[in-house]
Design an enzyme around this catalytic site. Sequence first.
Site: not given
Ligand SMILES: *Cc1c(COP(=O)(O)O)cnc(C)c1O
Length: 405
Positions: A182, A210, A239
């Site tokens: 990320s 991602h 996302k």
């Molecule tokens: C954003 C993210 C999460 C958490 O997800 P949310 O739904 O925002 O709590 C978990 N793992 C990675 C790699 C992330 O970038």
Amino acid sequence: MSTLASQADLALRQLEGAGLMRRPCTVSGAQGPELSIDARRVVCLCSNNYLGLANHPSISAAAAHALLTAGVGAAASRHVCGTMDFHKKAEERLSRFLGAQAALLFSTGYAANLGVLQALAGPQDIVLSDALNHASIIDGCRLSRAKVLVFDHADPDHLASLLHTHRSSAERAVIVTEALFSMDGDIAPLSHLAELRSRYEAALVVDEAHSLGVMGPRGTGLCASHGVQPDVLVGTLGKAFGAAGAFAAGPNSIVQLIENRARSYIFSTAPPPSIAAAAAAATDLVEAADEGRARLTSHAARLRSALSGAGFRVPAGESAIIPILVGEPRSVMRFSADLMERGVFVHGFRPPSVPAETSRLRITPMATHDPFHVEHCIQAFQSLAPRYARSTSSPTHALAVCLPK
Ligand SMILES: *Cc1c(COP(=O)(O)O)cnc(C)c1O
């Protein structure tokens, strides 16, 4: 002032002094390629809303329909008050999308990683975790109470040597990695990890936060494009899917075990039906979004080449995550503020989101940016190159230290 309040005050002053204070800006209206911040329109170049679905009318309509027919709240954990048909439909839709036997919704990706790792590993087990894994994975490792072995970032040889040394002393071994990292935008060596999984009778958990929706055939992610079948795939729905929440997908038995053991699932109210409906509708759009994915890729390629042409050190790669390392927290926040003055919103990432000395801008275009948005951003970076370009560097993974003390 109470003791705690004065301690808090001191801690805040220390954060401020170290350039680590966080003060998010306020956005009026929807999340889109442009944002209204402090009564100004700026180009958003830092969201995870990769496909621009966060305010897509058909997802909003699906959520609104569920809201009006099934209400706002899910009332309790599904173990207490039952699974609502909106949850079931979303899980079936996600399983079909991935070709997985089963999927289980969580309220957030953070909760999913906590729950999956805690459900699958215990004190008699080892978890092997990439050095640059997300905080939610690190916290899931801790919650599992397994012995945590951190392998060097994206280094299957180091992983192999850890498995060689420690595998026989553990009942179960769980390898966990992000698919697309990320903060760095690079890709895990998934085929190698899958090979080691088989050789050492381990399990493989892959967090596609991602990459899902953005990469792989029909947006099905990097495991799919690498021909790797993880034991558990964690996907997030907040996302690229533009909704909220997350899921764990895999074989029936594993998903059912997670459903029965994951504390962040069992002891937490189920996601609202409107969010489950939004996730199902988003899956239809994601699956059909090849054009959007192509636009995203082309924006990312244009940004990478123009920024590196302007003298910034930008790592090569194909993902939509483009880090520019600045190093010092205060410098990265100044850089971010200077971009904002030029109408471009790029958030600065500082510890503990990234390792010490690697504070960075993390640039992410969106499929819904028009070329003029991208060119506007490039001009802003070009105008700031004299001030910042020399001080930027490529991600140096050697500096990466994973587990905060
Ligand atoms: C954003 C993210 C999460 C958490 O997800 P949310 O739904 O925002 O709590 C978990 N793992 C990675 C790699 C992330 O970038």
